[in-house]
Write an enzyme that holds these catalytic residues in place. Structure first.
Site, mmCIF file in Angstrom:
data_model
loop_
_atom_site.group_PDB
_atom_site.id
_atom_site.type_symbol
_atom_site.label_atom_id
_atom_site.label_comp_id
_atom_site.label_asym_id
_atom_site.label_seq_id
_atom_site.Cartn_x
_atom_site.Cartn_y
_atom_site.Cartn_z
ATOM 1 N N ARG A 158 -33.183 -36.797 -18.510
ATOM 2 C CA ARG A 158 -33.866 -37.325 -19.696
ATOM 3 C C ARG A 158 -34.642 -36.254 -20.456
ATOM 4 O O ARG A 158 -35.189 -36.514 -21.508
ATOM 5 C CB ARG A 158 -34.844 -38.434 -19.275
ATOM 6 C CG ARG A 158 -34.174 -39.735 -18.905
ATOM 7 C CD ARG A 158 -33.692 -40.431 -20.171
ATOM 8 N NE ARG A 158 -33.016 -41.678 -19.860
ATOM 9 C CZ ARG A 158 -33.617 -42.869 -19.816
ATOM 10 N NH1 ARG A 158 -34.902 -42.960 -20.030
ATOM 11 N NH2 ARG A 158 -32.921 -43.936 -19.545
ATOM 12 N N THR A 210 -23.181 -25.200 -4.790
ATOM 13 C CA THR A 210 -22.750 -23.905 -4.259
ATOM 14 C C THR A 210 -21.582 -24.127 -3.306
ATOM 15 O O THR A 210 -21.766 -24.598 -2.187
ATOM 16 C CB THR A 210 -23.936 -23.225 -3.542
ATOM 17 O OG1 THR A 210 -25.075 -23.317 -4.384
ATOM 18 C CG2 THR A 210 -23.638 -21.770 -3.262
ATOM 19 N N GLU A 236 -33.875 -19.643 -3.909
ATOM 20 C CA GLU A 236 -32.420 -19.400 -3.913
ATOM 21 C C GLU A 236 -32.009 -18.860 -5.252
ATOM 22 O O GLU A 236 -32.403 -19.417 -6.286
ATOM 23 C CB GLU A 236 -31.687 -20.725 -3.715
ATOM 24 C CG GLU A 236 -31.370 -21.062 -2.306
ATOM 25 C CD GLU A 236 -30.537 -22.320 -2.268
ATOM 26 O OE1 GLU A 236 -29.665 -22.514 -3.133
ATOM 27 O OE2 GLU A 236 -30.798 -23.128 -1.379
ATOM 28 N N HIS A 293 -33.512 -23.701 -6.022
ATOM 29 C CA HIS A 293 -32.476 -22.805 -6.550
ATOM 30 C C HIS A 293 -32.612 -22.746 -8.071
ATOM 31 O O HIS A 293 -32.376 -23.739 -8.756
ATOM 32 C CB HIS A 293 -31.105 -23.369 -6.142
ATOM 33 C CG HIS A 293 -29.942 -22.526 -6.562
ATOM 34 N ND1 HIS A 293 -28.630 -22.856 -6.270
ATOM 35 C CD2 HIS A 293 -29.866 -21.350 -7.247
ATOM 36 C CE1 HIS A 293 -27.816 -21.944 -6.749
ATOM 37 N NE2 HIS A 293 -28.535 -21.023 -7.354
ATOM 38 N N HIS A 351 -26.413 -27.071 3.766
ATOM 39 C CA HIS A 351 -25.521 -27.568 2.711
ATOM 40 C C HIS A 351 -24.796 -28.818 3.173
ATOM 41 O O HIS A 351 -24.034 -28.778 4.133
ATOM 42 C CB HIS A 351 -24.490 -26.536 2.221
ATOM 43 C CG HIS A 351 -24.118 -26.793 0.783
ATOM 44 N ND1 HIS A 351 -23.246 -27.778 0.419
ATOM 45 C CD2 HIS A 351 -24.552 -26.235 -0.372
ATOM 46 C CE1 HIS A 351 -23.151 -27.806 -0.907
ATOM 47 N NE2 HIS A 351 -23.938 -26.883 -1.407
ATOM 48 N N GLY A 352 -25.102 -29.903 2.481
ATOM 49 C CA GLY A 352 -24.394 -31.167 2.706
ATOM 50 C C GLY A 352 -24.833 -31.932 3.942
ATOM 51 O O GLY A 352 -24.225 -32.964 4.261
ATOM 52 N N GLY A 400 -31.273 -30.924 1.150
ATOM 53 C CA GLY A 400 -31.809 -31.474 -0.091
ATOM 54 C C GLY A 400 -31.152 -32.739 -0.583
ATOM 55 O O GLY A 400 -31.758 -33.806 -0.575
ATOM 56 N N ARG A 424 -29.819 -25.778 -14.739
ATOM 57 C CA ARG A 424 -29.413 -27.182 -14.791
ATOM 58 C C ARG A 424 -30.367 -28.104 -14.033
ATOM 59 O O ARG A 424 -30.410 -29.286 -14.287
ATOM 60 C CB ARG A 424 -27.978 -27.363 -14.280
ATOM 61 C CG ARG A 424 -27.847 -27.158 -12.797
ATOM 62 C CD ARG A 424 -26.469 -27.532 -12.304
ATOM 63 N NE ARG A 424 -25.479 -26.549 -12.711
ATOM 64 C CZ ARG A 424 -24.320 -26.370 -12.064
ATOM 65 N NH1 ARG A 424 -24.030 -27.129 -11.030
ATOM 66 N NH2 ARG A 424 -23.482 -25.459 -12.457
ATOM 67 N N ARG A 444 -30.908 -21.773 -11.023
ATOM 68 C CA ARG A 444 -29.556 -21.371 -11.431
ATOM 69 C C ARG A 444 -29.607 -20.696 -12.794
ATOM 70 O O ARG A 444 -30.516 -20.953 -13.598
ATOM 71 C CB ARG A 444 -28.637 -22.598 -11.499
ATOM 72 C CG ARG A 444 -28.374 -23.235 -10.150
ATOM 73 C CD ARG A 444 -27.337 -24.339 -10.265
ATOM 74 N NE ARG A 444 -25.998 -23.809 -10.347
ATOM 75 C CZ ARG A 444 -25.114 -23.772 -9.343
ATOM 76 N NH1 ARG A 444 -25.425 -24.281 -8.174
ATOM 77 N NH2 ARG A 444 -23.930 -23.257 -9.509
ATOM 78 N N ASN A 479 -35.019 -28.988 0.183
ATOM 79 C CA ASN A 479 -34.574 -28.503 -1.125
ATOM 80 C C ASN A 479 -34.876 -29.580 -2.170
ATOM 81 O O ASN A 479 -34.393 -30.716 -2.047
ATOM 82 C CB ASN A 479 -33.069 -28.202 -1.033
ATOM 83 C CG ASN A 479 -32.514 -27.678 -2.332
ATOM 84 O OD1 ASN A 479 -32.828 -28.212 -3.396
ATOM 85 N ND2 ASN A 479 -31.685 -26.655 -2.266
ATOM 86 N N GLU A 492 -27.757 -17.450 6.222
ATOM 87 C CA GLU A 492 -27.711 -18.919 6.250
ATOM 88 C C GLU A 492 -26.241 -19.318 6.271
ATOM 89 O O GLU A 492 -25.474 -18.945 5.377
ATOM 90 C CB GLU A 492 -28.419 -19.518 5.032
ATOM 91 C CG GLU A 492 -28.364 -21.048 5.059
ATOM 92 C CD GLU A 492 -29.324 -21.727 4.090
ATOM 93 O OE1 GLU A 492 -30.395 -21.164 3.794
ATOM 94 O OE2 GLU A 492 -28.997 -22.840 3.653
ATOM 95 N N ASP A 537 -34.256 -29.393 -5.518
ATOM 96 C CA ASP A 537 -33.509 -29.202 -6.772
ATOM 97 C C ASP A 537 -33.199 -30.515 -7.489
ATOM 98 O O ASP A 537 -33.253 -30.592 -8.718
ATOM 99 C CB ASP A 537 -32.153 -28.532 -6.497
ATOM 100 C CG ASP A 537 -32.275 -27.093 -6.057
ATOM 101 O OD1 ASP A 537 -33.374 -26.538 -6.123
ATOM 102 O OD2 ASP A 537 -31.239 -26.539 -5.625
ATOM 103 N N HIS A 538 -32.829 -31.534 -6.701
ATOM 104 C CA HIS A 538 -32.295 -32.730 -7.362
ATOM 105 C C HIS A 538 -33.369 -33.684 -7.864
ATOM 106 O O HIS A 538 -33.056 -34.642 -8.576
ATOM 107 C CB HIS A 538 -31.236 -33.386 -6.478
ATOM 108 C CG HIS A 538 -30.095 -32.430 -6.288
ATOM 109 N ND1 HIS A 538 -29.329 -31.999 -7.356
ATOM 110 C CD2 HIS A 538 -29.667 -31.743 -5.211
ATOM 111 C CE1 HIS A 538 -28.451 -31.106 -6.912
ATOM 112 N NE2 HIS A 538 -28.636 -30.926 -5.614
#
Ligand code: PXP
Length: 245
Positions: free
Chosen positions: A18, A101, A70, A43, A194-195, A216, A49, A45, A7, A151, A9-10
């Site tokens: 920035r 999530t 996602e 994902h 997740h996590g 991710g 974000r 969203r 993932n 999932e 996303d981050h």
């Protein structure tokens, strides 16, 4: 073989801090692929974000592996998915104020709407998965609405581990184990995520019914110290090691 979906996303979270063009999530995705990821998860969203619409355009154009898109069960997201027709679509609950999530989708509560919602996605050839907790009622509902994949949300299991609540962690792991078996017995393909971290991945990777893990946040954090390629290779190694035991 157990697949690893990375993932990204981050990468976009850091970029958006920035508001510029770097770091580029598409570049991270290509590096993840060359480091051994079997797919890329992103994902989009409602509030954009992290991942933004043009990131999805870029991923669809550049990826060699499947994109797992996602999204929340909204008309806007359905239209975007139908435009791109990614390999997989994972339906997640979304709350504006949450950091991530937090829980699984309440499929049983809106079975009718979700059945109608996923039908066009399936007809377009997307493999639809539903992100849910280790809850028999939700798994049965996911099966009834015609989703081929679920999932399982591993967030609670990982949080208990991080908080040192090992009895609760083991109870949640037992629930995940039982529900992976239950979902498989219904003919559903089982994914999880997740996590997950190096410390928590192996008991989940060892579940024979689980076909794919989506990871991710931990990988992106770890990559600050060792690089994305090394972080992914270590995760892959731990997954393969757990699976071979
Ligand atoms: N799977 C799903 C359905 C998710 O929503 C997320 C987080 O976006 C993940 C997996 C990956 O979670 P993490 O970033 O905590 O590894």
């Amino acid at each position: 073989m157990l697949r690893l979906g990375v993932n990204i996303d981050h990468v976009a979270t850091v970029r958006n801090a920035r508001g510029g063009a770097y770091p580029d999530p598409v570049r991270a995705a290509l590096l993840a692929e060359s480091a051994g990821a079997d797919g890329i998860t992103a994902h989009l969203r409602e509030d954009r974000r992290h991942i933004m619409d043009n990131d999805i355009d870029g991923l669809m154009a550049a990826l060699k592996t499947p994109l797992n898109f996602e999204m929340a069960a909204t008309d806007e997201m359905q239209a975007i998915a139908l435009r791109h027709k990614p390999h997989a679509v994972c339906i997640v609950p979304e709350k504006r104020e949450e950091k991530t999530t937090e829980g699984g989708l309440e499929v049983a509560r809106e079975e009718n709407r979700l059945a109608h919602f996923i039908a066009p996605l399936r007809d377009a050839g997307c493999r639809v998965s539903i992100f849910i907790g280790a809850d028999q009622k939700q798994i049965e509902a996911a099966h009834r609405i015609g989703a081929p994949v679920i999932e399982l949300h591993t967030g609670a299991y990982c949080d208990f581990h991080a908080e040192g609540k090992f009895a609760e962690r083991d109870e949640e792991l037992a629930r995940l184990t039982e529900m992976a078996q239950f979902a498989h017995s219904l003919g559903l393909e089982v994914h999880a995520g997740h996590g997950l971290t190096y410390d928590t991945v192996q008991p989940i990777a060892a579940l024979p019914e689980v076909m794919e893990l989506n990871i991710g946040h931990f990988l992106m954090g770890e990559s600050l110290f060792v690089g994305l390629e090394s972080a992914i290779k270590e995760m892959r190694h731990l997954m393969d090691d757990a699976r071979s035991d």
